[in-house]
Design an enzyme around this catalytic site. Structure first.
Site, short mmCIF file in Angstrom:
data_model
loop_
_atom_site.label_atom_id
_atom_site.label_comp_id
_atom_site.label_asym_id
_atom_site.label_seq_id
_atom_site.Cartn_x
_atom_site.Cartn_y
_atom_site.Cartn_z
N HIS A 123 16.32 31.08 54.59
CA HIS A 123 16.18 29.57 54.75
C HIS A 123 15.86 29.38 56.14
CE1 HIS A 123 17.76 25.41 55.35
NE2 HIS A 123 17.71 25.48 53.80
N ASP A 200 24.41 34.17 55.85
CA ASP A 200 24.15 32.88 55.53
C ASP A 200 24.80 32.63 54.23
OD1 ASP A 200 23.11 30.70 54.24
OD2 ASP A 200 21.19 30.81 55.34
N GLN A 203 24.52 29.70 49.91
CA GLN A 203 24.48 30.06 48.47
C GLN A 203 25.55 30.72 48.10
OE1 GLN A 203 22.85 27.49 46.74
NE2 GLN A 203 21.54 26.75 48.43
N LYS A 226 27.62 22.25 49.25
CA LYS A 226 27.22 22.78 48.10
C LYS A 226 28.24 23.34 46.92
CE LYS A 226 23.33 24.30 50.85
NZ LYS A 226 22.03 23.41 50.36
N CYS A 366 12.79 24.97 52.25
CA CYS A 366 13.16 25.32 53.57
C CYS A 366 13.17 26.86 53.86
CB CYS A 366 14.33 24.87 54.10
SG CYS A 366 14.69 23.11 54.21
N1 7TS Z 1 20.96 28.57 54.03
C1 7TS Z 1 20.88 28.50 52.72
C2 7TS Z 1 20.47 29.81 52.03
C3 7TS Z 1 20.75 27.08 51.90
O1 7TS Z 1 20.28 27.15 50.78
C4 7TS Z 1 20.71 25.85 52.90
C5 7TS Z 1 20.52 24.67 52.11
C6 7TS Z 1 20.98 26.14 54.08
C7 7TS Z 1 21.26 27.58 54.68
C8 7TS Z 1 21.53 25.14 55.01
O2 7TS Z 1 22.75 24.46 54.75
P1 7TS Z 1 23.23 23.13 55.43
O3 7TS Z 1 24.26 22.69 54.46
O4 7TS Z 1 23.52 23.37 56.72
O5 7TS Z 1 22.05 21.90 55.28
N2 7TS Z 1 19.77 24.66 51.32
C9 7TS Z 1 19.14 23.55 50.65
C10 7TS Z 1 18.09 23.61 49.69
O6 7TS Z 1 17.93 24.82 48.87
N3 7TS Z 1 17.68 22.28 49.22
O7 7TS Z 1 18.23 21.68 50.12
C11 7TS Z 1 19.12 22.23 50.78
#
Ligand code: 7TS
Length: 408
Positions: A123, A200, A203, A226, A366
């Site tokens: 990501h 990271d 997920q 999430k 992303c």
């Molecule tokens: N890394 C992964 C693997 C993610 O899926 C996401 C967010 C992030 C980092 C960033 O997380 P945040 O909570 O700091 O925003 N993924 C997604 C997605 O798949 N669709 O919208 C956000």
């Protein structure tokens, strides 16, 4: 306790509504999950009864707020197998956590000519902070490639890791394809070359049972929103010796021990990394989410998601013109179906499904390096969580039937 998705679903008020005249089917949990009543109640209780700043006031409300805030830290620590809650830093989410490491640890430890190893599965949150660090320090970025099924190609890992590799930053689970990465194996190889391993877990903490000790990593980043928690909540776990050696990330209230005119000394962990008034309600809400998920049990959640994925891959996979991206084996493929359908643009697919009350995500997720690998600009992505059912998959397949009808 048997796993009853309908009972679980009834705990999520947002799922009980019509969208465009049809009962909502929410298949966008990889972007953000819905929130159960247990979490919503914890937020209300905090604001209605205990609202005060933490670690500051010597009064009852501040004491209660501090207690709830620190108890939640302990819950997250136990959830990911951390032995010490002081190793859990509250952040705004995975993005905040990775930026903290890339900046605070990175600027102290990475020099010109050093190497940072990422993968093309990442990501943007696990790419761009490292690019910024590379630009500031003169370090070089290297990438693990993926195969046709979206799995990391690790045959040449030993040559990608060199004596200059300072950090390996890798996702636990890919949001774009659902690939589950062999983090433990990568961490062992990285450590053999003296590199620090940053995971990271945006997920990962959602779909797999995380044990940071067993994974053998150095930092683990997660997002509360999430995994049934509030937006703007999240955490960074780090090994105590690394966190202690690191400079603070941001300066401000609460992160200091003493402030003198020209310099200051730092508070103990975890407060050294928590400048300013934190997201107190968010932390308490995330603690409540951990309670909710623990009560159901990660094994049961994983088994349910796997059954759903088997069903979804079979039903969606049978459509004319479908291409599903990601690993074939469900041992390596988490609760995401990323696909294209004939010549239909993923945005059109999503628009047609939305008219049927079905929420998916369409776009590059992303993860533009993943899209580039397959020569597409976007995919459609249905992502599942504990509250989804086979009926949701049936509705998705019906909706995709309409897409086939329109686009041929
Ligand atoms: N890394 C992964 C693997 C993610 O899926 C996401 C967010 C992030 C980092 C960033 O997380 P945040 O909570 O700091 O925003 N993924 C997604 C997605 O798949 N669709 O919208 C956000």
């Amino acid at each position: 306790m048997t796993f009853d998705p309908l009972r679980i679903r009834s705990e999520f008020p947002a799922l009980d509504q019509n969208v465009n005249g049809k009962p909502l089917v929410y298949l966008d949990s990889a972007a953000t999950s819905q929130k159960p009543r247990h979490v919503l109640r914890a937020l209300d209780d905090y604001y209605e009864r205990d609202n005060a700043n933490v670690h500051r006031g010597i009064h009852e409300l501040s004491r209660r707020a501090t207690e709830g805030f620190e108890e939640a830290r302990g819950k997250v620590a136990r959830w990911i197998g951390a032995s010490d809650p002081a190793e859990v830093i509250w952040t705004s989410g995975t993005t905040g956590s990775i930026n903290l490491v890339a900046s605070a640890w990175g600027l102290d430890n990475v020099r010109a000519g050093d190497e940072i190893l990422l993968s093309v599965l990442e990501h943007h949150s696990n790419i761009v902070p490292w690019q910024l660090l590379a630009r500031r320090t003169g370090a070089k970025l290297r990438y693990v490639e993926i195969d046709e099924q979206g799995r990391l190609i690790l045959d040449d890992l030993d040559s990608l890791l060199t004596d200059r590799t300072k950090v390996v930053a890798i996702s636990h689970v890919s949001n774009a394809l659902g690939t589950v990465n062999p983090v433990k194996r990568i961490a062992a190889a990285a450590h053999a070359r003296g590199a620090v391993v940053v995971v990271d877990g945006a997920q990962g903490a959602v779909h797999t049972k995380v044990d940071v000790q067993d994974l053998g990593v150095d930092f683990y980043a997660l997002s509360g929103h999430k995994m049934c928690g509030p937006t703007g909540s999240g955490a960074l776990w780090g090994r105590r010796d690394l966190l202690e050696a690191m400079s603070p990330y941001q300066g401000g209230g609460e992160m200091i021990h003493f402030v003198h005119r020209d310099e200051s000394t730092w508070a103990e962990l975890p407060h050294k990394f928590e400048a300013g008034t934190p997201n107190i309600a968010g932390a308490i809400g995330l603690g409540a989410a951990v309670d909710f998920l623990s009560e159901i049990g990660m094994d049961a959640i994983q088994a349910h998601e796997r059954r759903l994925m088997e069903y979804a891959l079979e039903k969606v996979g049978a459509l004319d013109g479908i291409r599903i991206y990601g690993p074939e084996s469900l041992d390596e493929h988490s609760a995401v179906v990323s696909f294209t359908l004939g010549d239909a643009h993923p945005h059109d697919i999503s628009t047609i499904l939305d008219a049927e009350g079905i929420a998916i995500r369409a776009g590059h997720h992303c993860a533009q390096l993943v899209m580039k690998r397959y020569g597409v600009s976007a995919t459609a992505r249905a992502s599942f969580y504990l509250y989804n059912t086979e009926e949701d998959v049936d509705r998705l397949v019906e909706g995709l039937g309409l897409v086939v009808g329109i686009f041929g």
